[in-house]
Design a protein around this motif. Sequence first.
Motif, PDB file in Angstrom:
ATOM      1  N   TRP A  36       0.820  -1.196   0.000  1.00  0.00           N
ATOM      2  CA  TRP A  36       0.000   0.000   0.000  1.00  0.00           C
ATOM      3  C   TRP A  36       0.857   1.249   0.000  1.00  0.00           C
ATOM      4  O   TRP A  36       1.878   1.330   0.701  1.00  0.00           O
ATOM      5  N   ARG A  38       0.198   5.742  -0.168  1.00  0.00           N
ATOM      6  CA  ARG A  38      -0.819   6.761   0.020  1.00  0.00           C
ATOM      7  C   ARG A  38      -0.303   8.097  -0.478  1.00  0.00           C
ATOM      8  O   ARG A  38       0.897   8.344  -0.523  1.00  0.00           O
ATOM      9  N   VAL A  48       3.564   2.829   2.497  1.00  0.00           N
ATOM     10  CA  VAL A  48       2.893   2.536   3.760  1.00  0.00           C
ATOM     11  C   VAL A  48       3.288   1.165   4.296  1.00  0.00           C
ATOM     12  O   VAL A  48       3.781   1.044   5.413  1.00  0.00           O
ATOM     13  N   TYR A  94      -5.395   6.105  -0.721  1.00  0.00           N
ATOM     14  CA  TYR A  94      -4.577   4.912  -0.558  1.00  0.00           C
ATOM     15  C   TYR A  94      -4.631   4.036  -1.803  1.00  0.00           C
ATOM     16  O   TYR A  94      -5.708   3.712  -2.295  1.00  0.00           O
TER      17      TYR A  94
END
Length: 124
Positions: A36, A38, A48, A94
Amino acid sequence: QVQLVESGGGLVQAGGSLRLSCAASGRTFSSYVMGWFRQAPGKEREFVAAIRWSGGSTYYADSVKGRFTISRDNAKNTVYLQMNSLKPEDTAFYYCAARSGSYLGTGQVENAYWGQGTQVTVSS
């Protein structure tokens, strides 16, 4: 060749929790990493968390370590991001990502696949 669809975003108060999901479909690869990123308006994309599909080794940005947990479900071809103790600074769009090989992170996104993103907003 690989499609990623995120879900689970929303609006929560500071201290609350959300769980993001990223479902993968289409062609895949035997050795890859999913994770992930963002991005908040006017700011650069930020790593992330990531997880190796085989083995399950996880990696976190210092800013989310201890609060976020990344996991995977091999049967569902889905990766999750459990976000606890959310802070206003977590507010961002995200994106789920997948990359062949063992590495996915800042500066390690060459040839990665990306989802469309999901909005997470944390109010004060």
